[in-house]
Design an enzyme around this catalytic site. Sequence first.
Site, PDB file in Angstrom:
ATOM      1  CB  CYS A 184      38.696  16.926  54.934  1.00  0.00           C
ATOM      2  SG  CYS A 184      37.700  17.990  56.005  1.00  0.00           S
ATOM      3  CB  ALA A 186      44.047  12.107  54.775  1.00  0.00           C
ATOM      4  N   PRO A 187      43.103  10.845  51.854  1.00  0.00           N
ATOM      5  CG  PRO A 187      42.917   9.033  50.404  1.00  0.00           C
ATOM      6  CD  PRO A 187      42.085  10.027  51.162  1.00  0.00           C
ATOM      7  N   GLY A 188      44.860  12.052  49.986  1.00  0.00           N
ATOM      8  CA  GLY A 188      45.747  12.938  49.265  1.00  0.00           C
ATOM      9  C   GLY A 188      45.669  12.916  47.754  1.00  0.00           C
ATOM     10  CB  CYS A 330      32.045  10.029  48.406  1.00  0.00           C
ATOM     11  SG  CYS A 330      32.640   9.636  50.057  1.00  0.00           S
TER      12      CYS A 330
END
Length: 858
Positions: A184, A186-188, A330
Amino acid sequence: MGGGRKRGRTQRRHFKQGRENVWKHNPQRPAAAAGGEGSEGNATWQPFATENPAFEEYYKEQRIVPEEEWDNYMSMLRKPLPATFRINARTLDMLHIMILFWHGQVSDEHGEDAIRPLPWYPGNLAWHLNFSRMELRRNQALESFHEFLKRENEVGNITRQEAVSMVPPLFLNVEPDHHILDMCAAPGSKTFQLLEMIHQSTKPGLLPNALVVANDVDVQRCNLLIHQTKRMCTANLIVTNHEAQNFPGCNLAKFCSEICTDESKLQRLEFDRVLCDVPCSGDGTFRKAPDLWRKWNAGMGNGLHRLQLEIAMRGIGLLKVGGRMVYSTCSMNPIENEAVVAEILRRCGDSVKLLDVSDELPELARRPGLSTWKVRDRGSWFGVHEDVPRYRKNVISPSMFPSGKGSKDIHVSSSSIEMNTDVKDTPDIGEGEQDTKIAVDGGNNSDDPIAEGRTKVDSESSEATNSSRKLDPTSIRTEHSDYPLHRCMRIVPHDQNSGAFFIAVLHKLSPLNENQAVQVTNSENIISRDRTEKLEENFGTDKVPSEENAVHQQVVDANVLDGEQNGATNDKSSKDKISEDAKVIVNEAENGQAGKKDGRRRPQNQGRWRGVDPVIFFKDKVTIESIVSFYGIKDSFPLEGHLVTRNPDSSHVKRIYYVSKSVQDVLELNIKIGERLKITSLGLKIFERQSSKEGSPCTFRLSSEGLPLLLPYITKQILYASAVDFQHLLQYRTIKFPDFVDAKFGEEASTLLPGCCVVVLREGHQDTESIAMDPSAIAIVCWKGKSNLCVMVSPLDGKEMLERVSLRFGLKHPVEDEKKPKQKTDGSDEQPDCATEMDDQECLPESKASDMEIADVN
């Protein structure tokens, strides 16, 4: 969430939702004045309320921190998050430049401690500021440093990233030959961090054997991911667009065993390292996104639990034996953290081990994982699954509890499963809204009087129990997990003035056996209910050929684990069809007819995946020989098999990309098995078509992205400039040959063939060979016209280089003389400011500028 259409669609909707306009919906925002201007009221605007009684009640009951630390914990959660950034390991001189800039441009009133390295990050490459993002933007004394950070972030020298977000990749122990999957991505920012790790020990002109596959479920988020990782300029990256829990397994032996004779070729795509940073409720980011305070509820974690578990189990299935997977969120919620890890260990048995990494990164403050927790649903607390009301047992699953055990006499009906799907696919709704959703779904079964009566009895019998749980949650039964969950890590904000994060490191000891695989497959009950609709979604509305349907049938059957692990078998006719289809694909690839089917060529820019251009190996020998001859590329630089494009028509190719050997192997494997990987971006743009009025012997120019890789191998069309002339080129962008300070340099430039060339910054009396092999060498792509030399880098990159040259050589930062007339590029129709290295989105549709915002991401 399985492969069902409704679940996949909900997941995509979850990711496609843009960031909410919190200014618009903030109840404390002042109303506009009567005249239509709201400037008068802005003075009374108050920040968002950082209060949520349900949040405090929930985490107090979970005992996320000791009672005596609760006030410090909540106080830190309400403070703005300090800004942090990471320096790219490939540009180590940026550390010196950044320190010089801080001391030279920022006011002394902030002191030495205002900026400091994070003690736990290796090599002093991660830095902490005693200012939040808002303070950086508003403080005039910090304005120049803020602009410096934004500019260096855009060109890839630094990455603005939350401190705790940097932790998970460090526990992967990445090596230069590892195949890595970011499920998973993104955002990278974590993907960029992984790319830094694999490139850190390589020399200029050399590529590591490693590979990073970065995946995300949403196309728009893939655009953001591409924009982030593009700054790294790497040939070792593949970006894919799949649901993480359904990431396809690429097993050549399974699909075309009759034609696979070369055992040295890659037979199956497995990964040495897997980063499983799953979507979560995100309550660990309160300090960065205070608008989450008002949206948080306990149902968010419950709704995401099953998706997180499915993604993690798919990651284990793709992991090599002996490999390491990091599971992270998170979120501080044990339902999203310890409960998922415990269920992974329960399903995998002795095949997977939870590692104790307490001796790694010893300066990182962390807390051990919890061994006991409770589940909250509809305002009630539950410590064991048996106490959950009968009509909620399909929503609150046994895997959410420490023991992972449920009542054996519960029988799940198909209607109950459907109800469960609707609830868990709406993770952002409140608890009251969940109650409404359940009531609506329950009404669908009103035709069954027995079921209706059972539901009524269950509801009445649980009412007294629920009311008692609401009053006294400490009186309920609780469980204690037998797994060593204390080896997990929970980072809490008040330990080191950061955000919150959860990390678990898993080690795969042996392949999962058949019984474990069957348990994994059957546990979620819904895998590919609507295969036809799924195919239409991937391939378009046209009817899918039977061969491709047979291949996709096996793809779906291997959702959780590959075929040899889940015991899936197919009849002989299906295998024959797959083998025949694979033979056709291989033959077409060998004959250069990969874009043809049944004698008709596919329309341009339409591969197997709708809206995504196909990946084609570039084999035009005439063009390749022209490029090699013009730039004098050494034979030691491999080109054959490493050049790809996204256009099947070789005569109209605009961009040529370079891929590493590891990426090349995966591409060949993907072609042989029918392009199961949906590749949205890959490789390093190295050549780009360029036209000129007077013409050039070579129709392709060098790309600034690929120049660092190619520089040590170029022997023609290359110049070495002094610091002054190099500075003038960056400043004025176009200079006539007689106007260079070094007359000899101007003469050498005039003798070059018309077209693209390279200008390298010469330091002192270095010989040309050592300059090309220097990791810190600075070079730019230029265009040689009839009478001038003009720069072909973007203004932003040019400004960054100008800053580096000025600081490195102690030169005065140049300011363009407004009285000096701008020079024209005589003899060339080249437009250097337009022919810059813009984001290449030819393979992804609907790219929006708003999706390219990359400030302070995870």
